[in-house]
Structure formats: C-alpha cells, structure tokens
Design an enzyme around this catalytic site. Sequence first.
Site, short mmCIF file in Angstrom:
data_model
loop_
_atom_site.label_atom_id
_atom_site.label_comp_id
_atom_site.label_asym_id
_atom_site.label_seq_id
_atom_site.Cartn_x
_atom_site.Cartn_y
_atom_site.Cartn_z
N CYS A 1 -13.85 1.38 80.69
CA CYS A 1 -13.90 -0.01 81.20
C CYS A 1 -15.10 -0.21 82.11
CB CYS A 1 -12.60 -0.41 81.87
SG CYS A 1 -12.23 0.49 83.37
N CYS B 1 -13.46 -1.66 87.38
CA CYS B 1 -12.33 -1.22 88.18
C CYS B 1 -12.72 -1.16 89.65
CB CYS B 1 -11.87 0.16 87.69
SG CYS B 1 -10.29 0.64 88.40
N CYS C 1 -8.15 0.41 80.56
CA CYS C 1 -9.18 0.34 79.52
C CYS C 1 -9.49 -1.14 79.30
CB CYS C 1 -8.78 1.06 78.24
SG CYS C 1 -7.42 0.35 77.32
#
Length: 140
Positions: A90, A94, A16
């Site tokens: 997020c 990623c 996150c």
Amino acid sequence: MSPETLEGRPSVLFVCVHNAGRSQMAAGYLAHLSGGRIEVRSAGSEPAERVNPAAVQAMLEEGIDIRSETPKILTIQAVKESDVVITMGCGDTCPIFPGKRYEDWELEDPAGKGVDAVRPIRDEIRGRIENLIAELLPQS
C-alpha cells in the site's frame, strides 16, 4: 515481551490497497490459527467492493471462511489501536505512529488471478502468519 492491548491480547492490522485479497487472507489465517488470542483487523487504502472470489475459494480449501468479510477503509484509529501494522503493497498511505511495530510483506497481488495462481500467495501468507504467531505468543 510481546505487545498487548487493554484486553491483554496483542493486536495486528493488515493493510493492502483493496483489502480484498492478501490482507483478507492474512486476517483470516491469523484469526483462525491464533484461536482468538490475537485481535485482528484489516483495511485498505482504496477498498474494493467485495473480497476477491479466488481468495475466498483458496481460503475455503483451508477450512477458513472469509465470505462474510467486506473490504474496509484504512483509518488512523485502526492504526492507533493496533500493536503491529503489516502492510502489503500500500506504499506510503499507512500513517506511522511511534511505538508501533511496522512490517512490509512483499506479496504478489492476487487481484484478477484465478484460484490456481492465488494458492501460492495464500501458502506464503500462512507461513508468515505462523511465524508472526510464534513471535507474538511465544509461550504457545
């Protein structure tokens, strides 16, 4: 067939933004409820200085102590070493690698909320963790 690391355990990375609330609670639950049968990591794209105190209190109510955890920066290595990568708000920060299982869990951000507001988020995370364990360790 479930994913497995070299140690014979599946590995999960929770990501996150601040690595201070949702991902810390998820990691705490997975480590606790899997009894160490799943390798657990957590990280954030912009880690906070400390874990959210309301998240800590909410988890202590469940008998899980995450007080000693510290928010960590998301690294490419952590993603590479994980079989399952679960993101929690997020966005696109990623990195994506072929052969990994990715999930995005839409969960309310507990940042700035008191423990009363964090409990329902915690409880939703627990349910998702229980389902994840059943998928990764179907024989248990």
